[in-house]
Design an enzyme around this catalytic site. Structure first.
Site, mmCIF file in Angstrom:
data_model
loop_
_atom_site.group_PDB
_atom_site.id
_atom_site.type_symbol
_atom_site.label_atom_id
_atom_site.label_comp_id
_atom_site.label_asym_id
_atom_site.label_seq_id
_atom_site.Cartn_x
_atom_site.Cartn_y
_atom_site.Cartn_z
ATOM 1 N N SER A 126 1.032 -1.484 0.057
ATOM 2 C CA SER A 126 -0.037 -0.045 0.291
ATOM 3 C C SER A 126 0.791 1.038 -0.194
ATOM 4 C CB SER A 126 -1.306 -0.130 0.535
ATOM 5 O OG SER A 126 -1.339 1.537 1.430
ATOM 6 N N GLU B 147 0.229 3.369 1.369
ATOM 7 C CA GLU B 147 0.424 4.386 3.156
ATOM 8 C C GLU B 147 2.010 4.115 3.905
ATOM 9 O OE1 GLU B 147 -2.050 5.375 5.688
ATOM 10 O OE2 GLU B 147 -2.992 6.665 3.681
ATOM 11 N N TYR C 100 -1.802 0.162 10.201
ATOM 12 C CA TYR C 100 -2.086 -0.369 9.437
ATOM 13 C C TYR C 100 -0.818 0.055 8.656
ATOM 14 C CZ TYR C 100 -3.776 -0.764 4.303
ATOM 15 O OH TYR C 100 -4.082 -2.014 3.139
#
Ligand code: NAP
Ligand code: G4F
Length: 344
Positions: free
Chosen positions: A149, A151, A173
Site C-alpha cells: 500500500s 500508506e 496499518y
C-alpha cells in the site's frame, strides 16, 4: 498431510520460464485471499475472463459475505481458510497447486488499525508470512502477489512516490504493510520464490466499503438526494490522495505476475486530489453545493494523518505497459450513479 519440504536447490524458482496463458496451454489456477473484498471481486472477474480456475479463500463467519461475488459463485471454487491459521492456508495451497497466489486479504481500514492494532498486525503483517510459508512448504513454484500500500510512504519523504522512496508509515496499518512488503522481498531473496509487492495507491469503485471516504461521500450524496439523510460528517477535507479505479488496478496485479523475473511496482494515476475536490465533484454531479451539506466532525480526524500521496507509476508503464483507464472525475460520477441506482 503431504507437504513438500523446502529444498535449498529450489532457490531460483523465480528464474524458471513458464508457458504463456492462452490457447493450447493448460488452464492456470489462481488462489485469491480476500476474494469477498472490493479488489478480490474485480480480480476474480478478470482471471475468469482469462480462462483461469479461480480458488477463493473465505474466512468463516456466521453470515456469508458474498455480496460482491454473488454473480461469480457458480464459477469460482470457494474454500475456507483464515490468515490467522497456518494449517488452513497450507492445505489450500497444497490442494490447489496454484500457478498464482494473490494475497489481498487484510484488515484494510486505517482508523480500525488504531483501535485494533494487534489484530491488524496479525492479519495484515503476520498473515503475509503465513501465506508465504504455505507457498514455500506446499507449492513453491506458485507466483505470489502481495497487496502492499501507498500508506507505507505515510509522511512522504519525496513527491511523487516511486519504488525507491523510503517508507515512513503513520498508522499501525501502514506499519503492518511495511512488514508485509519486506517479508515478501525476503522470501524472494532467501528462497527464490517468485513473490512481488504491488505498492498500490488508493483505488475505489461502486464496490468500495462504505467507510472509506470516496464511497462515504458518494453514498452520502445519494442518501441526501433520496431524502434519507440531511448532511454528511467528514474528517480532514485537506487530505490529498491519488485515487484510481479498482477495475484498472487488478489488471496491474495480474501483469506483475507475468514477466520472467519478479519485481515490485508502484501503481497509481500520478494525479492527486483533495477530499474537498471529491466532495465538489460528487455533489455537483447531482446539482448540489457540497458546502451546504458537509460538516467537519472531529470524530473522523485521525491521530496521525497522511497529508498527501501521489504516485510515480512510470516503472509500471515502462515494464508492464500498464496505464490507468479511468479519470478521477469519471470514477466519482460512476460511484454516485451506482449509489443512486442502489437506493432507487
Ligand atoms: P477489502 O474490501 O477490505 O477486502 C479485504 C478482504 O480481506 C475481505 O475479503 C475480507 O474478508 C478479507 N479478510 C480480512 N481478514 C481476513 C482473514 N483473517 N482471513 C481471511 N480473509 C480475511 O480490501 P480491498 O480494498 O479489496 O483491498 C485488498 C487489499 O489491497 C488489502 O490487503 C488492502 O490492504 C490492500 N490495498 C488496498 C488499497 C485500496 O485502495 N483499495 C490500496 C492499497 C492496498 P471478509 O469479507 O470476511 O471481511
Ligand atoms: O478513504 P480512506 O479511509 O483511505 P486511506 O486511509 O487512504 O486508506 C485506503 O487507501 C490505502 C492506500 O493508500 C489502502 F492501503 C487502505 O487499505 C485503504 O484502502 O481515507 C482517505 C483520506 C484520509 O486522509 C482521511 O483522513 O480521507 C480522509 N478523510 C476525511 N474524512 C476521511 C474522512 N476518511 C474516511 N474514511 N472517512 C472520513 O469521514
Amino acid at each position: 498431510m503431504t507437504v513438500q519440504k523446502h529444498d535449498p536447490a529450489r532457490k531460483g524458482e523465480a528464474d524458471k520460464p513458464r508457458a504463456p496463458a492462452g490457447a493450447g496451454q493448460p488452464r492456470r489456477t489462481a488462489v485469491i485471499t480476500g476474494i469477498t473484498g472490493q479488489d478480490g471481486s474485480y480480480l476474480a472477474e478478470l482471471l475468469l475472463a482469462k480462462g483461469y480456475d479461480v480458488v477463493g479463500i473465505v474466512r468463516r463467519t456466521s453470515h456469508d459475505s458474498y455480496e460482491r461475488i454473488g454473480h461469480l459463485l457458480d464459477r469460482v471454487h470457494i474454500v475456507p481458510a483464515d490468515l490467522l491459521d497456518q494449517h488452513s492456508l497450507t492445505s489450500v495451497v497444497r490442494d490447489a497447486r496454484p500457478d498464482e497466489v494473490y494475497n489481498l486479504a487484510a484488515q484494510s481500514f486505517v482508523p480500525t488499525s488504531w483501535t485494533q492494532p494487534v489484530l491488524t498486525g496479525e492479519f495484515t503483517a503476520l498473515g503475509v508470512t503465513r501465506l508465504l510459508e504455505a507457498v514455500r512448504l506446499a507449492h513453491p513454484t506458485a507466483r505470489v502477489y502481495q497487496a502492499s500500500s501507498s500508506e507505507m510512504f505515510g509522511k512522504a519523504q519525496e513527491t511523487p512516490q516511486r519504488e525507491t522512496t523510503p517508507f515512513y508509515p503513520r498508522s499501525p496499518y501502514g506499519v503492518a504493510k511495511v512488514y508485509g512488503h519486506w517479508i515478501t522481498v525476503n522470501y524472494r531473496e532467501s528462497y527464490g520464490l517468485y513473490a512481488v509487492s504491488g505498492i498500490l495507491f488508493n483505488h475505489e469503485s461502486p464496490r468500495r466499503g462504505l467507510e472509506f471516504v470516496t464511497r462515504k461521500v458518494t453514498d452520502g450524496v445519494a442518501r441526501i438526494v433520496k431524502g434519507k439523510a440531511r448532511d454528511l460528517h467528514l474528517g480532514n477535507l485537506d487530505a490529498r490522495r491519488d485515487w484510481g479505479f479498482a477495475g484498472d488496478y487488478v489488471d496491474a496485479m495480474w501483469r506483475m505476475l507475468q514477466p520472467p523475473r519478479p519485481a515490485d511496482y508502484v501503481i497509481g494515476t500520478g494525479e492527486m486530489h483533495s477530499v474537498r475536490e471529491l466532495c465538489d465533484l460528487a455533489f455537483s454531479h447531482v446539482g448540489l453545493d457540497w458546502q451546504k451539506y458537509v460538516t467537519v466532525d472531529p470524530r473522523f480526524v485521525r491521530p496521525a494523518e497522511v497529508d498527501t500521496l501521489q504516485a510515480d507509476p512510470s516503472k509500471a508503464r515502462r515494464e508492464l505497459q500498464w496505464t490507468p483507464g479511468t479519470s478521477f472525475a469519471d470514477l466519482v460520477r460512476m460511484m454516485v450513479d451506482a449509489d443512486l441506482e442502489r437506493l432507487s
